[in-house]
Design a protein around this motif. Structure first.
Motif, PDB file in Angstrom:
ATOM      1  N   ARG A  84     -53.407  58.487  30.983  1.00 24.11           N
ATOM      2  CA  ARG A  84     -54.111  58.205  32.243  1.00 24.11           C
ATOM      3  C   ARG A  84     -53.472  58.947  33.412  1.00 24.11           C
ATOM      4  O   ARG A  84     -54.158  59.497  34.280  1.00 24.11           O
ATOM      5  N   TYR A 106     -57.453  66.492  36.012  1.00 22.43           N
ATOM      6  CA  TYR A 106     -58.521  65.971  35.152  1.00 22.43           C
ATOM      7  C   TYR A 106     -58.964  66.995  34.101  1.00 22.43           C
ATOM      8  O   TYR A 106     -59.573  66.643  33.091  1.00 22.43           O
ATOM      9  N   GLN A 153     -59.841  52.534  24.087  1.00 22.91           N
ATOM     10  CA  GLN A 153     -59.939  52.482  25.551  1.00 22.91           C
ATOM     11  C   GLN A 153     -60.018  53.880  26.145  1.00 22.91           C
ATOM     12  O   GLN A 153     -60.816  54.142  27.057  1.00 22.91           O
ATOM     13  N   LEU A 154     -59.158  54.774  25.648  1.00 21.30           N
ATOM     14  CA  LEU A 154     -59.187  56.167  26.128  1.00 21.30           C
ATOM     15  C   LEU A 154     -60.587  56.757  25.964  1.00 21.30           C
ATOM     16  O   LEU A 154     -61.107  57.431  26.863  1.00 21.30           O
ATOM     17  N   GLN A 205     -63.448  55.107  25.669  1.00 16.48           N
ATOM     18  CA  GLN A 205     -64.407  54.408  26.537  1.00 16.48           C
ATOM     19  C   GLN A 205     -64.283  54.843  27.996  1.00 16.48           C
ATOM     20  O   GLN A 205     -65.265  54.830  28.743  1.00 16.48           O
ATOM     21  N   GLU A 206     -63.064  55.227  28.390  1.00 18.18           N
ATOM     22  CA  GLU A 206     -62.842  55.678  29.766  1.00 18.18           C
ATOM     23  C   GLU A 206     -63.198  57.163  29.955  1.00 18.18           C
ATOM     24  O   GLU A 206     -63.052  57.704  31.056  1.00 18.18           O
ATOM     25  N   LEU A 217     -61.649  59.706  28.593  1.00 20.11           N
ATOM     26  CA  LEU A 217     -60.439  60.528  28.705  1.00 20.11           C
ATOM     27  C   LEU A 217     -60.056  61.212  27.384  1.00 20.11           C
ATOM     28  O   LEU A 217     -59.199  62.086  27.375  1.00 20.11           O
TER      29      LEU A 217
END
Length: 415
Positions: free
Chosen positions: A157, A164, A193-194, A196-197, A199
């Motif tokens: 993150r 980015y 999570q990565l 879903q975000e 990333l």
């Protein structure tokens, strides 16, 4: 240890010692007092209570200081080592990050990726930010987390916050069996999570069927083939010639002592093979006791060894056994075969699919059957030269396809 901390700790430890001495003194005096000395007795007991409370408080302070000191020192060491390594990496390179204590993962990473950074668990936001700064300053274009340790999610993150455009990928060395383990389950959820975000660039898998599963489930999934780089085994040809093979020794090696590594069935298989002894790592007391019960000589210890030492042990055996219940894409069988020693495996990987004869020789379809393991081991010993010739041909092709899968994974192009 810094002198300031050393003096502080010594002072507090001395204070605790003095309090303990006084308590012993007071307790001794209490024994000489009768219940007739009611008030004095009560006061003495209250005093002891207060001193014990103070000791507890001092112990707590000591623990806090020690934890803070060693935590800070650990983070400083991680940062210094990381800075030294990252500064040697060419600008705008790909960088594979792995946990240095995970030997199988580290060895795989070393064999597949040119630029690597060993990075253990990170629990400090300051450390994570400093590591991120190092990577960004080096203009790294693609970070691949080979394995996923605690702190890697936060580092991902932070990298994306700073730049980015940097690509974040994961190379997962586990399978669905690992979902039983809390640590693996938590890390798996962090990778989700990565994704879903938004990333996660690519999710590579060392196990072919895992790559197929996650591709079907809609993830950016890639199959990355393991291969052994013989240069990294660190056993030179001259050294190999100096290692005398013990014709009555069988190797049983694993990364841990869990049930799925199947140590006891393999020990039983060696008994059925005839007059053989075992070199085992890890080798705990129960394994030794069991081997003794059934009359098999076994040696080994519970700790781990370096990759170079393991390669020497593999080379010194007539055959090695790695017949486990669950695997991803184990390197050990390939390392053994690369050293010219046959190694049996369980039916839980994608190796040798292109060579059915080699697969027939080396894969045991009944890993819980010591009779079958022993039977196939004796065949492999007898067919040793043929097996190694077949393996060498297979390995040449596997190396080519492995490099191709790594290249496609880094590019994000499916074959």
């Amino acid at each position: 240890m810094d002198q300031k901390y050393k003096v502080l700790l010594e002072e507090k430890e001395l204070e605790i010692y003095e309090l303990k001495r006084k308590i012993s003194e007071y307790e001794s005096r209490l024994n000489t007092l009768s219940e007739d000395h009611g008030t004095k007795l009560s006061n003495e007991r209250e005093l002891i209570k207060l001193m014990e409370t103070k000791i507890f408080s001092l112990y707590r302070k000591l623990r806090t200081w020690k934890d803070k000191y060693f935590f800070t020192k650990r983070n400083d060491l991680i940062y210094r080592n990381s800075k030294e390594i990252v500064n040697l990496i060419p600008y705008k390179s790909n960088l594979a990050i792995h946990h240095p204590d995970w030997m199988g993962v580290s060895n795989s990473t070393k064999d597949l990726f040119e630029h690597r950074l060993p990075l253990p668990e990170m629990h400090s936001k300051l450390l994570i930010n400093k590591i991120a700064d190092l990577i960004i300053d080096r203009q790294i274009k693609h970070v691949i987390f080979s394995g996923f340790a605690e702190g890697y999610l936060q580092l991902s993150r932070r990298l994306k916050e700073l730049d980015y455009s940097i690509m974040i990928s994961v190379f997962w060395h586990g399978n669905t069996t690992h979902m039983y383990e809390n640590y693996s389950w938590q890390r798996h959820n962090e990778i989700i999570q990565l994704h879903q975000e938004g990333l996660l660039y690519r999710w590579g898998f060392a196990k072919k069927t895992m790559a197929e599963l996650y591709a079907y489930a809609g993830f950016p999934s890639f199959f990355v083939k393991n291969a052994v780089n013989n240069r990294n085994l660190q056993v030179s040809q001259s050294k190999q010639r100096g290692i005398s093979m013990q014709k009555d020794r069988v190797g049983i090696y694993a990364s841990g002592e869990t049930w799925n590594k199947n140590a006891f069935t393999q020990i039983a298989a060696v008994k059925l093979m005839g007059d053989f002894k075992i070199d085992a790592l890890p080798c705990n007391d129960r394994m030794k006791e069991y081997a003794n019960q059934i009359g098999v000589e076994i040696c080994g210890f519970q700790g781990g060894v370096s990759r170079a030492e393991l390669a020497e042990r593999l080379t010194g055996n007539l055959i090695n056994l790695y017949v486990t219940f669950s695997e991803c894409a184990p390197l050990l069988p390939l390392e053994s075969l690369s050293q010219g020693v046959p190694c049996l495996t369980g039916p839980n990987h994608h190796y040798f699919e292109e060579n059915p004869i080699l697969k027939q020789y080396l894969v045991v379809n009944e890993p819980d059957n010591p009779v079958e393991i022993a039977r196939k081991a004796l065949i492999a010993i007898d067919k040793r030269e043929e097996i190694i010739q077949l393996y060498n041909s297979w390995a040449l092709e596997n190396d080519i396809t492995s490099k191709k899968t790594v290249r496609l994974f880094l590019m994000g192009v499916r074959s």
